[in-house]
Design an enzyme around this catalytic site. Structure first.
Site, PDB file in Angstrom:
ATOM      1  N   LYS A  13      43.564  17.222   5.541  1.00  8.50           N
ATOM      2  CA  LYS A  13      42.125  17.088   5.815  1.00  8.50           C
ATOM      3  C   LYS A  13      41.400  16.409   4.647  1.00  8.50           C
ATOM      4  CE  LYS A  13      41.517  21.537   6.204  1.00  8.50           C
ATOM      5  NZ  LYS A  13      42.882  22.020   5.941  1.00  8.50           N
ATOM      6  N   ARG A  88      35.643  27.601   9.912  1.00 13.84           N
ATOM      7  CA  ARG A  88      37.001  28.124   9.924  1.00 13.84           C
ATOM      8  C   ARG A  88      37.122  29.350  10.799  1.00 13.84           C
ATOM      9  NH1 ARG A  88      38.819  25.966   4.843  1.00 13.84           N
ATOM     10  NH2 ARG A  88      41.024  26.342   4.553  1.00 13.84           N
ATOM     11  N   ARG A 123      51.991  19.049  -4.032  1.00 14.30           N
ATOM     12  CA  ARG A 123      50.591  18.632  -4.220  1.00 14.30           C
ATOM     13  C   ARG A 123      50.160  18.803  -5.680  1.00 14.30           C
ATOM     14  NH1 ARG A 123      45.694  20.752  -0.641  1.00 14.30           N
ATOM     15  NH2 ARG A 123      46.510  22.785  -1.190  1.00 14.30           N
ATOM     16  N   ARG A 157      47.409  23.708  -7.699  1.00 14.17           N
ATOM     17  CA  ARG A 157      46.386  24.648  -7.261  1.00 14.17           C
ATOM     18  C   ARG A 157      46.919  26.076  -7.237  1.00 14.17           C
ATOM     19  NH1 ARG A 157      43.103  22.721  -2.006  1.00 14.17           N
ATOM     20  NH2 ARG A 157      43.565  24.826  -1.286  1.00 14.17           N
ATOM     21  N   ARG A 168      48.216  31.786   4.052  1.00 17.33           N
ATOM     22  CA  ARG A 168      47.111  30.926   4.505  1.00 17.33           C
ATOM     23  C   ARG A 168      47.405  30.375   5.904  1.00 17.33           C
ATOM     24  NH1 ARG A 168      46.989  26.851  -0.260  1.00 17.33           N
ATOM     25  NH2 ARG A 168      45.381  25.770   0.902  1.00 17.33           N
TER      26      ARG A 168
HETATM   27  P1  AP5 Z   1      45.476  17.645   1.503  1.00 20.48           P
HETATM   28  O1  AP5 Z   1      44.709  16.429   1.892  1.00 20.48           O
HETATM   29  O2  AP5 Z   1      45.209  18.244   0.161  1.00 20.48           O
HETATM   30  O3  AP5 Z   1      45.400  18.753   2.661  1.00 20.48           O
HETATM   31  P2  AP5 Z   1      44.237  19.702   3.113  1.00 20.48           P
HETATM   32  O4  AP5 Z   1      44.376  19.865   4.582  1.00 20.48           O
HETATM   33  O5  AP5 Z   1      42.906  19.233   2.583  1.00 20.48           O
HETATM   34  O6  AP5 Z   1      44.717  21.015   2.370  1.00 20.48           O
HETATM   35  P3  AP5 Z   1      43.948  22.189   1.698  1.00 20.48           P
HETATM   36  O7  AP5 Z   1      45.003  23.069   1.062  1.00 20.48           O
HETATM   37  O8  AP5 Z   1      42.865  21.695   0.782  1.00 20.48           O
HETATM   38  O9  AP5 Z   1      43.371  22.916   2.910  1.00 20.48           O
HETATM   39  P4  AP5 Z   1      42.889  24.334   3.003  1.00 20.48           P
HETATM   40  O10 AP5 Z   1      42.172  24.225   4.264  1.00 20.48           O
HETATM   41  O11 AP5 Z   1      43.830  25.452   2.899  1.00 20.48           O
HETATM   42  O12 AP5 Z   1      42.113  24.509   1.617  1.00 20.48           O
HETATM   43  P5  AP5 Z   1      40.581  24.551   1.265  1.00 20.48           P
HETATM   44  O13 AP5 Z   1      40.408  23.931  -0.049  1.00 20.48           O
HETATM   45  O14 AP5 Z   1      39.748  24.099   2.411  1.00 20.48           O
HETATM   46  O15 AP5 Z   1      47.035  17.269   1.644  1.00 20.48           O
HETATM   47  C1  AP5 Z   1      48.046  18.180   1.260  1.00 20.48           C
HETATM   48  C2  AP5 Z   1      49.124  17.471   0.422  1.00 20.48           C
HETATM   49  O16 AP5 Z   1      49.976  16.734   1.291  1.00 20.48           O
HETATM   50  C3  AP5 Z   1      48.581  16.470  -0.606  1.00 20.48           C
HETATM   51  O17 AP5 Z   1      49.331  16.572  -1.778  1.00 20.48           O
HETATM   52  C4  AP5 Z   1      48.803  15.121   0.077  1.00 20.48           C
HETATM   53  O18 AP5 Z   1      48.925  14.072  -0.869  1.00 20.48           O
HETATM   54  C5  AP5 Z   1      50.134  15.389   0.812  1.00 20.48           C
HETATM   55  N1  AP5 Z   1      50.515  14.589   1.956  1.00 20.48           N
HETATM   56  C6  AP5 Z   1      51.778  14.329   2.315  1.00 20.48           C
HETATM   57  N2  AP5 Z   1      51.849  13.622   3.428  1.00 20.48           N
HETATM   58  C7  AP5 Z   1      50.606  13.440   3.833  1.00 20.48           C
HETATM   59  C8  AP5 Z   1      50.041  12.787   4.962  1.00 20.48           C
HETATM   60  N3  AP5 Z   1      50.772  12.183   5.875  1.00 20.48           N
HETATM   61  N4  AP5 Z   1      48.711  12.784   5.067  1.00 20.48           N
HETATM   62  C9  AP5 Z   1      47.958  13.419   4.138  1.00 20.48           C
HETATM   63  N5  AP5 Z   1      48.435  14.043   3.065  1.00 20.48           N
HETATM   64  C10 AP5 Z   1      49.748  14.063   2.893  1.00 20.48           C
HETATM   65  O19 AP5 Z   1      40.378  26.150   1.177  1.00 20.48           O
HETATM   66  C11 AP5 Z   1      40.975  26.920   0.160  1.00 20.48           C
HETATM   67  C12 AP5 Z   1      40.566  28.376   0.323  1.00 20.48           C
HETATM   68  O20 AP5 Z   1      39.128  28.487   0.222  1.00 20.48           O
HETATM   69  C13 AP5 Z   1      40.893  29.019   1.679  1.00 20.48           C
HETATM   70  O21 AP5 Z   1      42.204  29.537   1.697  1.00 20.48           O
HETATM   71  C14 AP5 Z   1      39.814  30.115   1.763  1.00 20.48           C
HETATM   72  O22 AP5 Z   1      40.140  31.242   0.997  1.00 20.48           O
HETATM   73  C15 AP5 Z   1      38.597  29.445   1.115  1.00 20.48           C
HETATM   74  N6  AP5 Z   1      37.746  28.752   2.122  1.00 20.48           N
HETATM   75  C16 AP5 Z   1      37.493  27.407   2.197  1.00 20.48           C
HETATM   76  N7  AP5 Z   1      36.683  27.138   3.234  1.00 20.48           N
HETATM   77  C17 AP5 Z   1      36.400  28.319   3.831  1.00 20.48           C
HETATM   78  C18 AP5 Z   1      35.644  28.689   4.979  1.00 20.48           C
HETATM   79  N8  AP5 Z   1      34.996  27.769   5.721  1.00 20.48           N
HETATM   80  N9  AP5 Z   1      35.606  29.996   5.319  1.00 20.48           N
HETATM   81  C19 AP5 Z   1      36.240  30.933   4.588  1.00 20.48           C
HETATM   82  N10 AP5 Z   1      36.985  30.661   3.510  1.00 20.48           N
HETATM   83  C20 AP5 Z   1      37.071  29.364   3.124  1.00 20.48           C
END
Ligand code: AP5
Length: 210
Positions: A13, A88, A123, A157, A168
């Site tokens: 994402k 979410r 990552r 991270r 997660r």
């Molecule tokens: P990346 O682009 O980093 O993936 P992502 O989907 O953004 O992953 P996140 O871990 O950031 O998502 P998340 O939803 O768990 O975390 P968030 O920060 O929102 O890509 C992943 C890796 O794959 C990279 O290294 C990339 O280079 C690689 N890759 C390989 N192939 C690829 C391809 N084909 N395309 C793209 N990339 C590729 O949330 C973290 C925490 O915050 C949550 O667990 C929760 O506790 C809290 N939180 C955040 N938002 C909320 C909410 N709305 N409500 C409640 N809690 C929340």
């Protein structure tokens, strides 16, 4: 254009939201990044959120809805934005509606769980600007372990440990995946397969949303 990027943790994402936003001059709003920045700055919100994030659980709806409300009122969101990681839960989606925010499309980026666990181990994230890399798929171009954009060091991270990633994913399937049907019912959902090659995936995302 107001968009939501939906998908499991590590589906890509953040990567594809950044690329699409740059192409269309949209603001990106990542609740994960906002929470990590609150933790880094030692704010009260950060302290509360940290407990949940460390264990792979979601931060309570009330806290996240509060920060989203504040962030969407900032000037850069006026010309369109991508919500990355929000909503979410169904409750968060309802809160977004109640704020009067209209959403044009919801991108559901689909990747199998096993692929995700492998991906997350590679990552790396910039300690300063938050730019995301992968040791195999998208390594930094200038120097190992150093951000191409700002020169700061890359880090792993805290919530990318395999056991936390599995938790997660469990939370994602229980609380976030129901949003796929929710937005499908609204007729604004489009699903794209997150492929191995990030550039191929970007192409598919552009085709689906443009
Ligand atoms: P990346 O682009 O980093 O993936 P992502 O989907 O953004 O992953 P996140 O871990 O950031 O998502 P998340 O939803 O768990 O975390 P968030 O920060 O929102 O890509 C992943 C890796 O794959 C990279 O290294 C990339 O280079 C690689 N890759 C390989 N192939 C690829 C391809 N084909 N395309 C793209 N990339 C590729 O949330 C973290 C925490 O915050 C949550 O667990 C929760 O506790 C809290 N939180 C955040 N938002 C909320 C909410 N709305 N409500 C409640 N809690 C929340």
């Amino acid at each position: 254009m107001n968009l939501i990027f939906l998908g499991a943790p590590g589906a890509g994402k953040g990567t594809h939201a950044a690329r699409f936003a740059e192409r269309h001059k949209l603001a990106t709003v990542s609740t994960g990044e906002l929470l990590r920045s609150a933790i880094k700055n030692g704010t009260e919100l950060g302290k509360q959120a940290n407990v949940y994030m460390q264990s792979g659980d979601l931060v309570p709806d009330e806290l996240v809805i509060g920060i989203i409300k504040e962030r969407l009122s900032e000037p850069d969101c006026a010309n369109g934005f991508i919500l990355d990681g929000f909503p979410r839960t169904i409750k968060q989606a309802e809160a977004l509606k109640a704020l009067g925010v209209s959403i044009d499309r919801v991108l559901n980026l689909h990747v199998d769980d096993e692929v995700i666990v492998t991906r997350m181990s590679g990552r790396r994230v910039c300690s300063e600007c938050g730019k995301t890399y992968h040791v195999l798929y998208t390594p930094p171009k200038k120097a190992d372990g150093i951000c191409d954009d700002c020169g700061a060091s890359l880090t792993i991270r805290a919530d990318d440990a395999p056991e936390t990633v599995r938790e997660r994913l469990r939370v994602y399937h229980e609380k976030t995946a129901p949003l796929i049907a929710y937005y499908e019912n609204e007729g604004i959902l489009v699903t794209v397969e997150g492929r191995e090659d990030p550039d191929e995936t970007s192409k598919a995302v552009f085709e689906a949303l443009e």
